[in-house]
Scaffold this motif. Structure first.
Motif, PDB file in Angstrom:
ATOM      1  N   THR A 130       0.830  -1.204   0.000  1.00  0.00           N
ATOM      2  CA  THR A 130       0.000   0.000   0.000  1.00  0.00           C
ATOM      3  C   THR A 130       0.862   1.251   0.000  1.00  0.00           C
ATOM      4  N   LEU A 131       1.896   1.265   0.833  1.00  0.00           N
ATOM      5  CA  LEU A 131       2.777   2.431   0.896  1.00  0.00           C
ATOM      6  C   LEU A 131       3.520   2.633  -0.427  1.00  0.00           C
ATOM      7  N   ARG A 132       3.947   1.525  -1.031  1.00  0.00           N
ATOM      8  CA  ARG A 132       4.707   1.641  -2.278  1.00  0.00           C
ATOM      9  C   ARG A 132       3.822   2.115  -3.421  1.00  0.00           C
ATOM     10  N   THR A 133       2.666   1.475  -3.593  1.00  0.00           N
ATOM     11  CA  THR A 133       1.801   1.816  -4.729  1.00  0.00           C
ATOM     12  C   THR A 133       1.193   3.208  -4.591  1.00  0.00           C
ATOM     13  N   SER A 134       1.051   3.700  -3.371  1.00  0.00           N
ATOM     14  CA  SER A 134       0.510   5.045  -3.165  1.00  0.00           C
ATOM     15  C   SER A 134       1.540   6.136  -3.446  1.00  0.00           C
ATOM     16  N   GLY A 135       2.803   5.742  -3.555  1.00  0.00           N
ATOM     17  CA  GLY A 135       3.872   6.715  -3.749  1.00  0.00           C
ATOM     18  C   GLY A 135       4.443   7.264  -2.462  1.00  0.00           C
ATOM     19  N   ALA A 136       3.897   6.811  -1.308  1.00  0.00           N
ATOM     20  CA  ALA A 136       4.343   7.352  -0.020  1.00  0.00           C
ATOM     21  C   ALA A 136       5.795   6.983   0.275  1.00  0.00           C
ATOM     22  N   LEU A 137       6.212   5.746  -0.065  1.00  0.00           N
ATOM     23  CA  LEU A 137       7.587   5.337   0.221  1.00  0.00           C
ATOM     24  C   LEU A 137       8.589   6.169  -0.563  1.00  0.00           C
ATOM     25  N   ALA A 138       8.304   6.380  -1.833  1.00  0.00           N
ATOM     26  CA  ALA A 138       9.204   7.207  -2.643  1.00  0.00           C
ATOM     27  C   ALA A 138       9.264   8.632  -2.107  1.00  0.00           C
ATOM     28  N   ALA A 139       8.128   9.135  -1.623  1.00  0.00           N
ATOM     29  CA  ALA A 139       8.075  10.513  -1.127  1.00  0.00           C
ATOM     30  C   ALA A 139       8.906  10.688   0.135  1.00  0.00           C
ATOM     31  N   VAL A 140       8.819   9.736   1.087  1.00  0.00           N
ATOM     32  CA  VAL A 140       9.593   9.885   2.319  1.00  0.00           C
ATOM     33  C   VAL A 140      11.080   9.685   2.047  1.00  0.00           C
ATOM     34  N   ALA A 141      11.421   8.819   1.099  1.00  0.00           N
ATOM     35  CA  ALA A 141      12.833   8.647   0.732  1.00  0.00           C
ATOM     36  C   ALA A 141      13.373   9.931   0.113  1.00  0.00           C
ATOM     37  N   ASP A 142      12.576  10.568  -0.738  1.00  0.00           N
ATOM     38  CA  ASP A 142      12.992  11.840  -1.338  1.00  0.00           C
ATOM     39  C   ASP A 142      13.174  12.913  -0.267  1.00  0.00           C
ATOM     40  N   ALA A 143      12.283  12.912   0.730  1.00  0.00           N
ATOM     41  CA  ALA A 143      12.387  13.898   1.806  1.00  0.00           C
ATOM     42  C   ALA A 143      13.661  13.686   2.614  1.00  0.00           C
ATOM     43  N   ALA A 144      14.015  12.426   2.866  1.00  0.00           N
ATOM     44  CA  ALA A 144      15.246  12.135   3.599  1.00  0.00           C
ATOM     45  C   ALA A 144      16.468  12.576   2.792  1.00  0.00           C
ATOM     46  N   GLU A 145      16.447  12.333   1.490  1.00  0.00           N
ATOM     47  CA  GLU A 145      17.535  12.783   0.624  1.00  0.00           C
ATOM     48  C   GLU A 145      17.649  14.306   0.651  1.00  0.00           C
ATOM     49  N   GLU A 146      16.504  14.986   0.614  1.00  0.00           N
ATOM     50  CA  GLU A 146      16.498  16.445   0.653  1.00  0.00           C
ATOM     51  C   GLU A 146      17.065  16.965   1.961  1.00  0.00           C
ATOM     52  N   LEU A 147      16.678  16.341   3.070  1.00  0.00           N
ATOM     53  CA  LEU A 147      17.171  16.764   4.376  1.00  0.00           C
ATOM     54  C   LEU A 147      18.692  16.632   4.444  1.00  0.00           C
ATOM     55  N   ALA A 148      19.212  15.536   3.911  1.00  0.00           N
ATOM     56  CA  ALA A 148      20.659  15.330   3.936  1.00  0.00           C
ATOM     57  C   ALA A 148      21.386  16.297   3.018  1.00  0.00           C
ATOM     58  N   SER A 149      20.885  16.444   1.797  1.00  0.00           N
ATOM     59  CA  SER A 149      21.591  17.257   0.800  1.00  0.00           C
ATOM     60  C   SER A 149      21.540  18.740   1.121  1.00  0.00           C
ATOM     61  N   ARG A 150      20.462  19.181   1.757  1.00  0.00           N
ATOM     62  CA  ARG A 150      20.360  20.593   2.122  1.00  0.00           C
ATOM     63  C   ARG A 150      21.199  20.930   3.350  1.00  0.00           C
ATOM     64  N   GLY A 151      21.564  19.894   4.086  1.00  0.00           N
ATOM     65  CA  GLY A 151      22.326  20.113   5.309  1.00  0.00           C
ATOM     66  C   GLY A 151      23.781  19.718   5.159  1.00  0.00           C
ATOM     67  N   ARG A 152      24.278  18.988   6.125  1.00  0.00           N
ATOM     68  CA  ARG A 152      25.689  18.650   6.187  1.00  0.00           C
ATOM     69  C   ARG A 152      26.036  17.371   5.422  1.00  0.00           C
ATOM     70  N   ALA A 153      25.005  16.709   4.861  1.00  0.00           N
ATOM     71  CA  ALA A 153      25.200  15.471   4.102  1.00  0.00           C
ATOM     72  C   ALA A 153      26.104  14.494   4.834  1.00  0.00           C
ATOM     73  N   PRO A 154      25.725  14.067   6.048  1.00  0.00           N
ATOM     74  CA  PRO A 154      26.591  13.166   6.815  1.00  0.00           C
ATOM     75  C   PRO A 154      26.679  11.787   6.161  1.00  0.00           C
ATOM     76  N   ALA A 155      27.853  11.171   6.242  1.00  0.00           N
ATOM     77  CA  ALA A 155      28.018   9.820   5.722  1.00  0.00           C
ATOM     78  C   ALA A 155      27.385   8.806   6.660  1.00  0.00           C
ATOM     79  N   ALA A 156      27.260   9.175   7.943  1.00  0.00           N
ATOM     80  CA  ALA A 156      26.687   8.257   8.936  1.00  0.00           C
ATOM     81  C   ALA A 156      26.076   9.067  10.063  1.00  0.00           C
ATOM     82  N   VAL A 157      25.176   8.437  10.775  1.00  0.00           N
ATOM     83  CA  VAL A 157      24.579   9.009  11.976  1.00  0.00           C
ATOM     84  C   VAL A 157      25.199   8.277  13.165  1.00  0.00           C
TER      85      VAL A 157
END
Length: 341
Positions: free
Chosen positions: A20-47
């Motif tokens: 359900t999450l995949r077909t709704s596009g929700a999984l892709a959206a949260v992954a994109d948001a995580a990428e955006e958070l990293a790229s806009r910030g310090r882009a850490p290699a690890a937490v």
């Protein structure tokens, strides 16, 4: 319903939620948001999480090794394991955000709202993958937006109860606005909260690859799988034995984990996150042949992190594994992920 039937039913429910999450596009959206958070910030290699978030420095006594420590005595990571709710997952996302927005040794100030609005469109709702299940014959399920907001609010409450968050606006009409992280060591108290600072490399800790967040694993592993994966990261990054293994006493007394949580190494192996060298003479129920004799001393599984498993898209890996388990009842790694004979 026997144990095997129950396990299959849980996997099918998990598969339905993932689909359900995949077909709704929700999984892709949260992954994109995580990428955006990293790229806009310090882009850490690890937490980097403090080691005491995962394990006690001193080995604790347990009455029954199989059960691990009582919840009140567990380290923070194990205490957040629960069959329902998203507190553990959400806490890791908070630590990820802190690393993206604050330098090591500095305090992180949360300015991300729970829900988006016209002035702050980037939100925690956009980072968390959550599924609203409908119970047949039950009341009508709330909208995805309302349900996700409720789940995040409940997670904030839970983390506050465990002294991992503070609520500077408690008692107001918006008590959860601008909540702030407390130290992940779990050492805060109601009388003496310790503000969270991104740990420096010199502090004892465990490095969680950024891909754990940006490739969707944080949203798709179960709570027990997540903490078990963190345990194997610690065992490999901070070795206490000459090989990467953990004894039952260490698993229970240091990490606070039950044997059931430990046995999720099967899923982690099937997902291609770890490689496991199975202990000789160990049965599926965790017991050993000739246990108690010199020849039959318990030999623990060895588990190493696969070099590129975490870099793969979590949904693309986990979905076929769940389908195979639902059909055959075994945790098998897809052929495309197998590198050995």
């Amino acid at each position: 319903m026997n144990r095997s039937t129950t396990a299959t039913a849980k996997v099918r429910a998990r598969l339905d939620a993932l689909t359900t999450l995949r077909t709704s596009g929700a999984l892709a959206a949260v992954a994109d948001a995580a990428e955006e958070l990293a790229s806009r910030g310090r882009a850490p290699a690890a937490v980097r999480i403090r080691r005491t978030y995962l394990r006690h420095d001193e080995l604790r006594h347990v009455d029954r090794e199989r059960n691990g420590l009582p919840r009140a005595e567990q380290p923070p990571a194990a205490r957040l394991i629960a069959p329902r709710g998203v507190a553990g997952r959400f806490h890791l996302l908070l630590l990820f955000a802190a690393h993206c927005q604050a330098a090591p040794g500095h305090q992180w100030h949360n300015r991300i709202p729970i829900e988006p609005d016209s002035t702050r469109p980037f939100s925690w709702m956009g980072l968390l993958g959550a599924h609203a299940r409908h119970t047949p014959g039950g009341p009508r399920v709330a909208s995805p937006r309302v349900n996700k907001s409720r789940q995040i609010t409940e997670a904030v409450k839970k983390l506050h109860e465990h002294q991992l968050l503070e609520l500077p606006n408690a008692g107001t009409s918006r008590p959860f606005r601008d909540f702030q992280l407390l130290c992940d060591s779990g050492a805060s108290t109601k009388a003496a909260p310790i503000p969270y600072k991104v740990p420096r490399a010199a502090l004892p800790g465990v490095n969680v690859p950024t891909e754990f967040f940006t490739r969707g694993w944080v949203n798709l592993l179960t709570p027990s799988e997540t903490v078990s994966y963190l345990m194997w990261l610690d065992i490999n990054q901070n070795p206490v034995h000459h090989e990467p293994y953990v004894t039952g006493a260490e698993r229970a007394g240091h990490f606070g984990l039950s044997r059931d949580a430990y046995e999720t190494h099967r899923q982690l192996k099937a997902f291609g996150l770890i490689d496991v060298e199975v202990a000789a003479g160990r049965y599926d129920d965790g017991k050993y042949a000739d246990y108690g004799t010199e020849a039959g001393r318990p030999i623990c599984h060895r588990a190493t992190l696969t070099p590129d498993g975490i870099t793969r898209d979590a949904a693309g890996v986990i979905e076929p594994v769940l389908r195979a388990f639902a059909a055959h009842g075994t945790w098998d790694r897809p052929l495309a992920l197998r590198t050995g004979p």
